[in-house]
Scaffold this active site. Structure first.
Site, PDB file in Angstrom:
ATOM      1  N   ASP A  15      11.444 -17.663  -8.077  1.00 22.50           N
ATOM      2  CA  ASP A  15      11.712 -17.763  -6.638  1.00 22.50           C
ATOM      3  C   ASP A  15      10.532 -18.400  -5.920  1.00 22.50           C
ATOM      4  O   ASP A  15       9.377 -18.005  -6.135  1.00 22.50           O
ATOM      5  CB  ASP A  15      11.962 -16.388  -6.028  1.00 22.50           C
ATOM      6  CG  ASP A  15      13.208 -15.720  -6.589  1.00 22.50           C
ATOM      7  OD1 ASP A  15      14.086 -16.437  -7.102  1.00 22.50           O
ATOM      8  OD2 ASP A  15      13.292 -14.481  -6.507  1.00 22.50           O
ATOM      9  N   ASP A  31      15.114 -20.530 -10.066  1.00 18.97           N
ATOM     10  CA  ASP A  31      16.031 -19.534  -9.518  1.00 18.97           C
ATOM     11  C   ASP A  31      16.218 -19.805  -8.035  1.00 18.97           C
ATOM     12  O   ASP A  31      16.580 -20.913  -7.642  1.00 18.97           O
ATOM     13  CB  ASP A  31      15.528 -18.127  -9.800  1.00 18.97           C
ATOM     14  CG  ASP A  31      16.617 -17.067  -9.633  1.00 18.97           C
ATOM     15  OD1 ASP A  31      17.777 -17.439  -9.395  1.00 18.97           O
ATOM     16  OD2 ASP A  31      16.319 -15.882  -9.737  1.00 18.97           O
ATOM     17  N   ASP A  78      14.720 -15.486  -1.564  1.00 20.34           N
ATOM     18  CA  ASP A  78      15.494 -14.333  -2.022  1.00 20.34           C
ATOM     19  C   ASP A  78      15.020 -13.047  -1.360  1.00 20.34           C
ATOM     20  O   ASP A  78      13.814 -12.825  -1.171  1.00 20.34           O
ATOM     21  CB  ASP A  78      15.388 -14.181  -3.533  1.00 20.34           C
ATOM     22  CG  ASP A  78      16.366 -15.072  -4.279  1.00 20.34           C
ATOM     23  OD1 ASP A  78      16.943 -15.963  -3.642  1.00 20.34           O
ATOM     24  OD2 ASP A  78      16.531 -14.879  -5.500  1.00 20.34           O
ATOM     25  N   ARG A 118      24.627 -20.564  -2.538  1.00 25.07           N
ATOM     26  CA  ARG A 118      23.763 -19.526  -1.954  1.00 25.07           C
ATOM     27  C   ARG A 118      22.938 -20.061  -0.781  1.00 25.07           C
ATOM     28  O   ARG A 118      21.718 -20.158  -0.856  1.00 25.07           O
ATOM     29  CB  ARG A 118      22.844 -18.910  -3.006  1.00 25.07           C
ATOM     30  CG  ARG A 118      23.579 -18.286  -4.170  1.00 25.07           C
ATOM     31  CD  ARG A 118      22.635 -17.546  -5.100  1.00 25.07           C
ATOM     32  NE  ARG A 118      23.348 -16.943  -6.220  1.00 25.07           N
ATOM     33  CZ  ARG A 118      22.783 -16.192  -7.162  1.00 25.07           C
ATOM     34  NH1 ARG A 118      21.483 -15.932  -7.107  1.00 25.07           N
ATOM     35  NH2 ARG A 118      23.506 -15.690  -8.146  1.00 25.07           N
TER      36      ARG A 118
END
Length: 512
Positions: free
Chosen positions: A157, A186, A190, A239
């Site tokens: 992340d 990734d 997040d 996302r």
């Protein structure tokens, strides 16, 4: 609260590893007013009122945290230069809990990290916020953070928050990857395991399989109260974000080239989606990849060349007839730009090293407000690098060149032909261009000259040793760039942000 003294010996050690305590103990380098949900729950002020420290390495950032009197003593850390694995080590102390290879903001509070000077680039090093509160991150680039391959950092992340995190404001940053999960990356942004009251504003998120999530599983529903506004999401598979439970507010964002899905509201989540611009994308809003539905309230959005999947057992797109199926009350004040001007106002304001401009609600960029809890001495926008060319022979003449995908009608060779009327442009707003030789050549200075009509377009950049991938220099704006004399067969300019499509007319290289 645990306390630790910061003796003179420790201060001297910090200076060695790249930190400098500035004689401005009451200064805060964060600029502009916090917005969105980060204004709630008591507000977000970061390190306002604390000591200001300059850091040029990741180790120095950790040392600044460990040198505080306690884990909650306010501090502003001004960062300049490239932070990478080679200069980010663990530092121990009673006021910190750090680790190597990642910027660890763990079990701490009241911290501002802000890029200054020629810019701050966290290269393959992520920022991990855990069991922390009242954090501001502003005017930095975080790029190419991997969870697999080498090197790895922060679970892949760029910025990750988890475990009882409260009140985080991330503003005017660039978050970049170079592919999806198969390539080792990734999420860019997040939040999980009880993270709340977060705002992401005036930032760019690019070239990733995953923009970010709020909640790591269908059962992780303790997250929420997150605002996303005036951000650019470009070339993202999915996302933007994925929201499981909780509430999120998305307004005045520009979403372009969302390849698989966009705002994914699921598992009882509620998304309020106001005056955004969606372009050249698929399934930009709805519930995807699950039967556990979420909901949305929509108003004023523009859908420009957006395609929609048919509904199914695990697919519930909001379109093509996009209507609200819930109501979401927003507790803070906000002013909306018209959706039609979102692409232009986001292009003028979003990202690091752009002068920290904001929107005033009338589609016109303006300087950030002052007189708020996070304001202090402002860091002026970076000025152009010197344009007087270095002396000596331009080693690019007669050399070769290559790069990332180029715009139609341009050529790699145009950057080494000595002709300012021809140029190379990347296929998008970012990309790389290289000069290469048949044998190792010594270079210590380059001159990037932009074509007429595009001067000032280049934002942040890195100069790389094309043989090893090592970062030789980083900063912003075109012009003369100097670095330690390097012998290589290839020198690469990697443009990581811009205010439009860059046009590099000449990429000159010099031995001195």
């Amino acid at each position: 609260m645990r306390r630790a003294l910061f003796p003179l010996a420790a201060a001297a050690a910090v200076a060695v590893i790249g930190a400098l305590v500035l004689a401005t103990p009451e200064a805060s380098a964060a600029v502009g007013g916090v917005t969105g949900y980060a204004t709630q729950n008591g507000g977000t002020t970061g390190g306002a009122g604390g000591q200001t420290v300059r850091a040029t390495t990741g180790t120095a950032i950790h040392a600044a945290l460990c040198g505080r009197a306690s884990s909650s003593t306010p501090i502003v850390i001004q960062v300049e230069g490239t932070i990478n694995h080679g200069n980010t080590t663990k530092v121990s102390g009673a006021s910190c809990n750090t680790a190597a290879g990642v910027i660890e903001l763990k079990q701490i509070s009241n911290v501002t990290i802000v890029g200054v000077g020629n810019g701050a680039v966290f290269d393959q090093v992520g920022i991990h916020i855990r069991e922390a509160s009242n954090i501001i991150i502003q005017n930095v680039t975080v790029q190419n953070v991997k969870k697999s391959g080498s090197p790895t950092s922060n679970g892949g992340d760029a910025i990750g928050m988890e475990s009882d995190v409260r009140n985080v404001w991330v503003d005017h940053v660039n978050l970049l990857a170079s592919g999806g999960e198969d390539a080792g990356f990734d999420g860019l942004f997040d939040m999980k395991d009880n993270t709340q009251y977060v705002t992401l504003s005036y930032s760019t998120l690019r070239n990733s399989g995953r923009g970010g999530l709020i909640g790591s599983s269908e059962s992780d529903r303790s997250n929420g109260f997150v605002t996303f506004h005036h951000n650019l999401y470009e070339n993202i598979d999915s996302r933007t974000p994925l929201l499981r439970g909780g509430i999120a507010h998305m307004y005045n964002n520009y979403y372009v080239s969302l390849n698989e899905s966009g705002i994914n509201s699921r598992a009882g989540a509620r998304a309020r989606v106001d005056n955004n611009y969606f372009k050249n994308s698929k399934d930009v809003l709805g519930t995807f990849y699950t039967s556990e539905a979420g909901t949305w309230q929509v108003s004023g959005n523009i859908f420009d060349n957006v395609t929609w999947s048919a509904p199914g057992d695990d697919t519930n797109p909001a379109g093509p007839n996009v209507t609200s199926n819930t109501t979401v009350s927003i507790p803070y004040a906000f002013t909306l730009d018209g959706a039609s001007c979102v692409p232009s106002v986001v292009a003028a304001t979003a990202g690091a090293n752009r002068g920290l401009q904001v929107s005033n609600g009338s589609c016109s960029p303006t300087n950030p407000p002052s007189g708020n809890p996070t304001s202090g001495p402002t860091t002026p926008p970076p000025t152009s690098n010197p344009t007087t060319p270095p002396s000596g022979t331009n080693l690019s003449i007669g050399a070769g060149s290559d790069g990332s995908s180029k715009a139609s009608g341009t050529s790699y060779g145009n950057v080494r032909d000595g002709d300012m009327a021809t140029y190379w442009s990347p296929a998008g707003a970012t990309g790389s261009i290289s000069i290469k030789w048949g044998s190792a050549t010594s270079v210590s200075r380059i001159n990037i000259r932009e074509a007429s009509g595009a001067v000032g377009s280049i934002g942040s950049w890195r100069v790389l040793n094309g043989d090893t991938g090592a970062v030789l220099a980083s900063g912003s704006r075109a012009g003369v760039i100097t670095f330690t004399r390097t012998s290589a067969k290839k020198i690469t300019l990697d443009i990581t942000s811009s205010s439009g499509t860059p046009r590099v007319a000449e990429f000159e290289t010099y031995a001195s």
